[in-house]
Each structure stands twice: as C-alpha cells, then as structure tokens.
Design a protein around this motif. Sequence first.
Motif, PDB file in Angstrom:
ATOM      1  N   LEU A 196      -0.579  24.894 -13.720  1.00 32.83           N
ATOM      2  CA  LEU A 196       0.227  25.444 -14.917  1.00 32.83           C
ATOM      3  C   LEU A 196       0.811  24.444 -15.922  1.00 32.83           C
ATOM      4  CD1 LEU A 196       1.932  27.922 -12.604  1.00 32.83           C
ATOM      5  CD2 LEU A 196       0.005  28.484 -14.171  1.00 32.83           C
ATOM      6  N   LYS A 197       1.427  23.372 -15.328  1.00 33.03           N
ATOM      7  CA  LYS A 197       1.883  22.401 -16.161  1.00 33.03           C
ATOM      8  C   LYS A 197       0.669  21.877 -17.262  1.00 33.03           C
ATOM      9  CE  LYS A 197       6.201  21.755 -14.641  1.00 33.03           C
ATOM     10  NZ  LYS A 197       7.611  21.694 -15.447  1.00 33.03           N
ATOM     11  N   GLU A 198      -0.111  21.655 -16.791  1.00 30.25           N
ATOM     12  CA  GLU A 198      -1.294  21.070 -17.418  1.00 30.25           C
ATOM     13  C   GLU A 198      -1.888  22.051 -18.838  1.00 30.25           C
ATOM     14  OE1 GLU A 198      -4.865  20.046 -15.301  1.00 30.25           O
ATOM     15  OE2 GLU A 198      -3.649  18.688 -14.095  1.00 30.25           O
ATOM     16  N   GLU A 199      -1.725  23.320 -18.339  1.00 34.25           N
ATOM     17  CA  GLU A 199      -2.238  24.552 -19.461  1.00 34.25           C
ATOM     18  C   GLU A 199      -1.046  24.643 -20.402  1.00 34.25           C
ATOM     19  OE1 GLU A 199      -5.131  26.420 -19.434  1.00 34.25           O
ATOM     20  OE2 GLU A 199      -6.051  24.940 -18.224  1.00 34.25           O
ATOM     21  N   GLY A 200       0.255  24.128 -20.274  1.00 34.51           N
ATOM     22  CA  GLY A 200       1.317  24.260 -20.940  1.00 34.51           C
ATOM     23  C   GLY A 200       1.813  25.725 -21.279  1.00 34.51           C
ATOM     24  N   ALA A 201       1.439  26.571 -20.308  1.00 33.87           N
ATOM     25  CA  ALA A 201       1.970  27.903 -20.455  1.00 33.87           C
ATOM     26  C   ALA A 201       3.450  28.069 -19.878  1.00 33.87           C
ATOM     27  CB  ALA A 201       1.136  28.908 -19.316  1.00 33.87           C
ATOM     28  N   SER A 261      10.704  27.317 -31.205  1.00 34.24           N
ATOM     29  CA  SER A 261      10.660  28.359 -30.667  1.00 34.24           C
ATOM     30  C   SER A 261      10.513  28.392 -28.999  1.00 34.24           C
ATOM     31  CB  SER A 261       9.752  29.372 -31.204  1.00 34.24           C
ATOM     32  OG  SER A 261      10.250  29.709 -32.637  1.00 34.24           O
ATOM     33  N   PRO A 262      11.213  29.046 -28.534  1.00 33.14           N
ATOM     34  CA  PRO A 262      10.902  29.341 -26.794  1.00 33.14           C
ATOM     35  C   PRO A 262       9.406  29.935 -26.539  1.00 33.14           C
ATOM     36  CG  PRO A 262      12.998  30.141 -27.012  1.00 33.14           C
ATOM     37  CD  PRO A 262      12.461  30.029 -28.569  1.00 33.14           C
ATOM     38  N   ARG A 263       8.624  29.624 -25.709  1.00 38.80           N
ATOM     39  CA  ARG A 263       7.434  30.183 -25.491  1.00 38.80           C
ATOM     40  C   ARG A 263       7.728  31.792 -25.267  1.00 38.80           C
ATOM     41  NH1 ARG A 263       2.317  27.728 -25.049  1.00 38.80           N
ATOM     42  NH2 ARG A 263       3.164  27.545 -27.157  1.00 38.80           N
ATOM     43  N   SER A 287      14.942  32.569 -21.705  1.00 39.50           N
ATOM     44  CA  SER A 287      14.184  31.730 -22.573  1.00 39.50           C
ATOM     45  C   SER A 287      13.552  30.659 -21.870  1.00 39.50           C
ATOM     46  CB  SER A 287      14.874  31.129 -23.836  1.00 39.50           C
ATOM     47  OG  SER A 287      15.793  30.324 -23.487  1.00 39.50           O
ATOM     48  N   ILE A 288      12.206  30.716 -22.019  1.00 43.10           N
ATOM     49  CA  ILE A 288      11.517  29.605 -21.385  1.00 43.10           C
ATOM     50  C   ILE A 288      10.545  28.799 -22.374  1.00 43.10           C
ATOM     51  CG2 ILE A 288       9.527  29.444 -19.764  1.00 43.10           C
ATOM     52  CD1 ILE A 288      10.519  32.002 -18.545  1.00 43.10           C
ATOM     53  N   ALA A 289      10.676  27.358 -22.292  1.00 40.82           N
ATOM     54  CA  ALA A 289       9.781  26.613 -23.122  1.00 40.82           C
ATOM     55  C   ALA A 289       8.373  26.536 -22.734  1.00 40.82           C
ATOM     56  CB  ALA A 289      10.403  25.508 -23.200  1.00 40.82           C
ATOM     57  N   PRO A 290       7.422  26.056 -23.501  1.00 40.77           N
ATOM     58  CA  PRO A 290       6.068  25.778 -23.190  1.00 40.77           C
ATOM     59  C   PRO A 290       6.211  24.668 -21.991  1.00 40.77           C
ATOM     60  CG  PRO A 290       6.248  25.609 -25.354  1.00 40.77           C
ATOM     61  CD  PRO A 290       7.576  25.939 -24.925  1.00 40.77           C
ATOM     62  N   GLY A 291       5.341  25.156 -21.316  1.00 39.09           N
ATOM     63  CA  GLY A 291       5.194  23.932 -19.769  1.00 39.09           C
ATOM     64  C   GLY A 291       6.325  24.278 -18.813  1.00 39.09           C
ATOM     65  N   GLN A 292       7.232  25.037 -19.108  1.00 37.65           N
ATOM     66  CA  GLN A 292       8.543  25.271 -18.337  1.00 37.65           C
ATOM     67  C   GLN A 292       8.407  26.312 -17.022  1.00 37.65           C
ATOM     68  OE1 GLN A 292      12.350  25.849 -20.084  1.00 37.65           O
ATOM     69  NE2 GLN A 292      12.998  27.124 -18.487  1.00 37.65           N
ATOM     70  N   VAL A 293       8.607  26.070 -15.911  1.00 33.60           N
ATOM     71  CA  VAL A 293       8.761  26.979 -14.858  1.00 33.60           C
ATOM     72  C   VAL A 293       9.970  27.510 -14.668  1.00 33.60           C
ATOM     73  CG1 VAL A 293       8.035  27.340 -12.327  1.00 33.60           C
ATOM     74  CG2 VAL A 293       6.583  25.830 -13.944  1.00 33.60           C
ATOM     75  N   SER A 295      -6.395  31.304 -21.265  1.00 38.31           N
ATOM     76  CA  SER A 295      -5.641  30.589 -21.921  1.00 38.31           C
ATOM     77  C   SER A 295      -4.328  31.062 -22.306  1.00 38.31           C
ATOM     78  CB  SER A 295      -6.208  29.555 -22.965  1.00 38.31           C
ATOM     79  OG  SER A 295      -7.083  28.830 -22.694  1.00 38.31           O
ATOM     80  N   PRO A 296      -3.588  31.978 -21.283  1.00 41.43           N
ATOM     81  CA  PRO A 296      -2.419  32.666 -21.730  1.00 41.43           C
ATOM     82  C   PRO A 296      -1.342  31.653 -22.191  1.00 41.43           C
ATOM     83  CG  PRO A 296      -2.612  32.655 -19.670  1.00 41.43           C
ATOM     84  CD  PRO A 296      -3.968  31.877 -19.874  1.00 41.43           C
ATOM     85  N   ARG A 297      -0.455  32.226 -23.206  1.00 46.80           N
ATOM     86  CA  ARG A 297       0.785  31.345 -23.515  1.00 46.80           C
ATOM     87  C   ARG A 297       1.816  31.568 -22.598  1.00 46.80           C
ATOM     88  NH1 ARG A 297       1.617  33.377 -29.714  1.00 46.80           N
ATOM     89  NH2 ARG A 297       0.762  35.303 -28.820  1.00 46.80           N
ATOM     90  N   ILE A 298       1.873  32.521 -21.689  1.00 42.58           N
ATOM     91  CA  ILE A 298       2.749  33.002 -20.779  1.00 42.58           C
ATOM     92  C   ILE A 298       2.018  33.252 -19.243  1.00 42.58           C
ATOM     93  CG2 ILE A 298       4.851  34.585 -20.117  1.00 42.58           C
ATOM     94  CD1 ILE A 298       5.008  34.747 -23.197  1.00 42.58           C
TER      95      ILE A 298
END
Length: 371
Positions: A187-192, A7-9, A31-37, A158-161
């Motif tokens: 942001l990449k480290e947090e995985g949002a 599932s996309p974040r 759609s945005i995946a976890p860790g994607q900007v 720790s937001p998901r988005i």
Amino acid sequence: MTAPKTSPRLEIRDLVRSFDGKRVVDNVSLSIAPGQVTCLLGPSGCGKSTTLRMIAGVEMQDSGTIHVDGALICDTVFRVPPERRSIGLMFQDFALFPHLSVGENVAFGLKGAGTDRKARAHTLLDRVGLAHFIDEFPHQLSGGEQQRVALARALAPSPRIMLMDEPFSGLDNRLRDGIRDETLDLLKEEGAGVLLVTHEPEEAMRMADEIALMRAGRIVQRGAPYTIYNAPADRDAMAFFSDINIVRATARGALADTPFGPFLAPGVADGTELEIVFRPQHVGIDFDRGGSGPLPTERAGTPARGIVERARFMGSESLIEFRMDHDGQMLKATVPNVFLPEKGRPLWLTVRRDRCFIFPREGDNPSRTVS
C-alpha cells in the motif's frame, strides 16, 4: 483544474448519518495524505463501517462532504457514482469470484486490451508472491493467499484511496502479522491514502500512521499510535488499548490522597471525585519484610500491601492479581517472564507516577499525567 499538492488524498468533513432517528455517525471529520494509513478504531456498532460505506458511495450521508485530492465527490446534492471515485475496497470475506481464475479476478476491474490487463495482473500477483497461481481458482488457495489476491485485485486499477474493513479478521493468528506487513508495504508503494477499519487495537498500532478512536458515532481522539496509547483522552480511551487499574480518590487542596500516596491534581476543585488510572505493566512489586515494604520514592510514591489472589503465566509475561489490604480492591500487575507467587503471599506494590493518569469520575474534563 489540478488540485494543489497540499490537498489531502481523502478528506471528509462533518459526516452525519442517522438510522431510525439515531445518529450512528455524528459529525465525523478526517483527512488522509497520499501514502498515509489511518485506522478508524472502535468497538462494534460505533459507526466505523457506516463511515466507510459513505466514503465508498454505497451509503448516502445526511450531511457533510467528501473530497478526493481536493475535489468534491459527494455532498447531499452532488454525488459522483461509486465506480468513478477511484476508491479500492477490501473486506474480510475477500469476495473473490469463484468461477474466475486468480488472474481473471485481479484483472476484473481493469479496462483496456486483454494483454495489458493480464500483464498488470501478473505484475501485482508477482508483488504479493502469487504469480505462479495466476491460472488457479480461488478455492485452490489458502485463506492467506486469497487475502493477497483480494489485495492485488483492489490495487489493480491504481485507486487513489483504499478502504479496508476488517480485512484480516478471517485469517489464522499465525498468518496475520506477516500478511499485515506485506499489505502495508504494498500500500505504501502504491501511494494510496488508506482508511482501515478495525476493532483490534493491536492491528491499529501495527499498521496505522494515525489512529482515529471512535465511540458512539464520534471520533473522541486522533493521533499517532504512540500518542493515543500514552496520552489517552479519557479513561475509556485508555482501557480500549489494555487492562487498567483504577484507584478512586477525592481532591483536597490540589491533591488526591490514595494508599499509594498523594497525587498532584492542580486546578481540580476540592471535593471532585477522581480516578487514578494506570496499566498493570506500570505496577512495581517488592517483597514483604516482616510486615514492612520498601521506602517511598519520588518516582514510585508510597508502597501499598496486597495479598496474591492468583498468578498466571501468559507466555511472555506473568499476570498477578492482588487483593489490597486497604480496601479489598483487586489490582493487576504484569512482569516479564515467569513470576508465580503462591496465593496468599503478601507483597508490596508501587505505581510509576509518570505512567498514571487522573480523570474526573464523571464529566468530560481533559486527562492529566500526574506525579
């Protein structure tokens, strides 16, 4: 029920929002995946910030749905409140509380015991290099430092988005690049999943894994920065990222005849008005030899002569503007380092065939790379 890993974040489907009968967001899907900007890029007033506000829950859509980790959080009937969406927000004004210390600002949205909250605040401030300011107040910090405090505060729960609306526009140009890079790393480290809104192409190219180019409420093109830049959907998409030159032509027998030689235009009906579009950095310059220029080549086509109108040094490159002999049209060329020919000097221009695009002068037909 646990959402599937695929599932996309964040996923938004067919969002629509109108004001006074005018659609400012028109069937936008992302759609945005976890860790994607992902960067929502476009001019002011195109609907970027309205899209962000609908995702955050401070604006209601007229239609469409919003999903986080596969779960519906908002449609036109069901709505999860903004504070329960696990979404972090960052804006250009930082919005720090002036009466709270830096540490209290970062811990503001955290639940739990005071010691746990302070420890989390200290950890995040340490990661942005500001732990030594934990007991200071926002007015004692520089603009760049305040921006990093705002980032730490947004990440504390720790937001998901993470939604970011022009977060760097208030910073001095000398600070921006470094702070952008620091922000991106964190942001990449947090995985949002990150949705960044900006009107600056350079910022989008620097930060985004994917760019969604928005115009008049609609997404007109999506893709990696390299793809968006090198395979634009139309002339306006190309012009949004850089200066462009335009040479007009008419299709005849699958060819477009120009002063730079014929360009292939397969599948284009005879009589179609076309625009050959290319960037200044893809213009070659050669010397005039008693009224003659270089010989034509397959890669560069036929040279056309222009007269230097003005030349300026821009720091890392020189910009030269030419008035072309064939019709008086102005064309621009850029070359690395210093090249400042005097006004009135004749020079010959060629155009990289593999860096040209052909677009119909009107209509929405797809672009073609031409040769």
